[in-house]
Design a protein around this motif. Sequence first.
Motif, PDB file in Angstrom:
ATOM      1  N   ASN A  21      -3.749  10.995  -1.064  1.00 16.40           N
ATOM      2  CA  ASN A  21      -2.713  11.129  -2.087  1.00 16.40           C
ATOM      3  C   ASN A  21      -3.302  10.880  -3.479  1.00 16.40           C
ATOM      4  OD1 ASN A  21      -0.191  11.309  -3.331  1.00 16.40           O
ATOM      5  ND2 ASN A  21       0.378   9.234  -2.823  1.00 16.40           N
ATOM      6  N   VAL A  22      -4.054   9.799  -3.630  1.00 15.99           N
ATOM      7  CA  VAL A  22      -4.655   9.450  -4.921  1.00 15.99           C
ATOM      8  C   VAL A  22      -5.699  10.489  -5.340  1.00 15.99           C
ATOM      9  CG1 VAL A  22      -6.097   7.760  -6.122  1.00 15.99           C
ATOM     10  CG2 VAL A  22      -4.235   6.981  -4.646  1.00 15.99           C
ATOM     11  N   ILE A  74      -3.506   2.971   4.650  1.00  9.42           N
ATOM     12  CA  ILE A  74      -4.652   3.405   3.848  1.00  9.42           C
ATOM     13  C   ILE A  74      -4.900   4.895   4.044  1.00  9.42           C
ATOM     14  CG2 ILE A  74      -7.156   3.175   3.549  1.00  9.42           C
ATOM     15  CD1 ILE A  74      -6.826   0.209   4.290  1.00  9.42           C
ATOM     16  N   THR A 112      -2.744   7.110   4.439  1.00 10.89           N
ATOM     17  CA  THR A 112      -1.762   7.827   3.623  1.00 10.89           C
ATOM     18  C   THR A 112      -2.111   7.766   2.138  1.00 10.89           C
ATOM     19  OG1 THR A 112       0.004   7.376   5.216  1.00 10.89           O
ATOM     20  CG2 THR A 112       0.682   7.925   2.970  1.00 10.89           C
ATOM     21  N   LEU A 113      -2.604   6.609   1.688  1.00 10.69           N
ATOM     22  CA  LEU A 113      -2.865   6.396   0.257  1.00 10.69           C
ATOM     23  C   LEU A 113      -4.055   7.195  -0.266  1.00 10.69           C
ATOM     24  CD1 LEU A 113      -2.449   4.811  -2.423  1.00 10.69           C
ATOM     25  CD2 LEU A 113      -3.917   3.022  -1.458  1.00 10.69           C
ATOM     26  N   ILE A 165       0.836  -1.203   0.000  1.00  6.64           N
ATOM     27  CA  ILE A 165       0.000   0.000   0.000  1.00  6.64           C
ATOM     28  C   ILE A 165       0.870   1.251   0.000  1.00  6.64           C
ATOM     29  CG2 ILE A 165      -1.678   1.349   1.331  1.00  6.64           C
ATOM     30  CD1 ILE A 165      -2.802  -1.324   2.361  1.00  6.64           C
ATOM     31  N   LEU A 166       1.888   1.281   0.856  1.00  6.85           N
ATOM     32  CA  LEU A 166       2.765   2.450   0.933  1.00  6.85           C
ATOM     33  C   LEU A 166       3.580   2.626  -0.353  1.00  6.85           C
ATOM     34  CD1 LEU A 166       4.070   2.234   4.617  1.00  6.85           C
ATOM     35  CD2 LEU A 166       2.322   3.763   3.688  1.00  6.85           C
ATOM     36  N   ASN A 221      -4.979  13.141   6.205  1.00  6.25           N
ATOM     37  CA  ASN A 221      -4.125  11.989   6.497  1.00  6.25           C
ATOM     38  C   ASN A 221      -4.132  11.649   7.988  1.00  6.25           C
ATOM     39  OD1 ASN A 221      -1.144  11.145   7.439  1.00  6.25           O
ATOM     40  ND2 ASN A 221      -1.570  10.219   5.447  1.00  6.25           N
ATOM     41  N   VAL A 278       2.542   1.791  -3.403  1.00  8.84           N
ATOM     42  CA  VAL A 278       1.612   2.362  -4.384  1.00  8.84           C
ATOM     43  C   VAL A 278       1.420   3.856  -4.124  1.00  8.84           C
ATOM     44  CG1 VAL A 278      -0.791   2.363  -5.177  1.00  8.84           C
ATOM     45  CG2 VAL A 278       0.402   0.199  -4.833  1.00  8.84           C
ATOM     46  N   SER A 279       1.274   4.217  -2.850  1.00  7.71           N
ATOM     47  CA  SER A 279       1.090   5.626  -2.494  1.00  7.71           C
ATOM     48  C   SER A 279       2.293   6.460  -2.914  1.00  7.71           C
ATOM     49  CB  SER A 279       0.863   5.752  -0.985  1.00  7.71           C
ATOM     50  OG  SER A 279       0.667   7.101  -0.617  1.00  7.71           O
TER      51      SER A 279
END
Length: 484
Positions: free
Chosen positions: A393-394, A387, A389-390, A330-331, A369, A333-334
């Motif tokens: 960001n997205v 999650i 964090t992600l 996950i991190l 966040n 991808v972020s």
Amino acid sequence: MIKIVVSLFLVRIMFMGMQQEDYGFWALMWSIFGYAVLLEFGLGVTIQKKSAELMEHNRIHQLSKLFSTYLAVYFIIAVMIALSTIVLSFNIESLFVLSDTEKVHEYMLALLVFGLGSAAAFSLGFSAEILVGLHLLKARNLVNTLFVILNAVLLWQCVVWDQPLHIFAAVAVATQFLNNLLFLFVAKHHVRELKFSWKLIDFGDVRRSMQFSLSAYLIMFSNIIIFRTDQIIISAVAGVTFVGLYQIAARVAELFRQFATQFHESLGTKAAMLNARSDKEALSSLLMHSNKIVSAVATALFIPMFLFIEELLMLWLHINDAQTILVARILLVSMYVLVVFRSSMVQVLLMNNKHIELMKIGLLEATVNVILSIILVKQYGMVGAAIGTLLPNVILALFYNIPATLKYSGVNIGEYLRGYLFPFAAVFAGTLYLGYLLKGLIVPDAIIKLGFDAVLVMLVFSLVYGIFTFPKEAELLYKKIRRA
């Protein structure tokens, strides 16, 4: 690349050679003093921007004034860090969940050494910003590399000799202090007219630059919150022990960021120089073309890391915990979204006086966040923090950064989709699928096999991406190969 390889070995040595709570507190100290840079109030970015502009116009006397002023300012801030460290170290039990109360005094001493040493290193921290502004990135990277290796060797010996945590802290901060000191000598060597004088100190210059500095500060503040707060929230809610596992997952994403964003530093100073010339057309071209290069570098590294993250953690640190592996993915991808769709634009716009807009976006992301992390950590533990964090960001990448990039560059959405995003997405998906098939054919159950698979995936992506994204350059290269 050297820094990444050294970090891989060092993290393995320390994670497997230290007790889990000791390693967790070590990671926590780095998170806490990551906040120390907040006390510079964005002055580092100001130094980069102003020194680049002054060198562009060959104003060496003004550069000496800048040098002298910010040496004094950073020293004052270092004193503040030292005083804060003393207060923090004597309240350690009330702030963090420690399972082994017998180690409170050891942790207190380690925190004290780490904090005071960080203050000393910070007092010379402006020297790195000067080198970036002067576009002396090669010299800065060489010095950094030497001290990265020295730091790793010394910390490895600390593990071998089973040293207490405060010795680890002393080694880390001492190497950073010497690193920054050598930066000063490098700057002086390349700009011999550069000098320090009490008479040149001009605190009025700091005051005049404060709007830009504070905006840059708040942007940096939001990034610190996004990348550092998760570990502190986890330590307060779930305990210091879990911080170590989360830090390992975050470390994978951080190693990816270090490699994928090397281009950004030269991008920022180049943007400042073009801004000093008021060359808007060159700035727009720089933004769009740099995004292709950043995407190529980031994706070539991301795909094999994402595919083989489970095998990497097992072979690297003997970690097969499903939650840690999921957090790492996950991190990663972020961080990929941040690097590919956001970072280039932020570098260019920040150096072109769009700091107020970027500041508002950064504060919004940081707030969301923190709120999401607090809520989700209570329900899902480490995965919840990742999650948190992600998601923001997205969302910001889709609804702010990409549209703002197109508006600034004068590129319409159709041209962006046809000329960049669709070909890029096709190459990305195809390489990801081929990498997945390769993973089934050649099981990466050893470091050599893992490295072979990763390099093969990187080569496939680089070749196909180059053909689709840079067709003219690819055709010229093909003709040269045929002639050869």
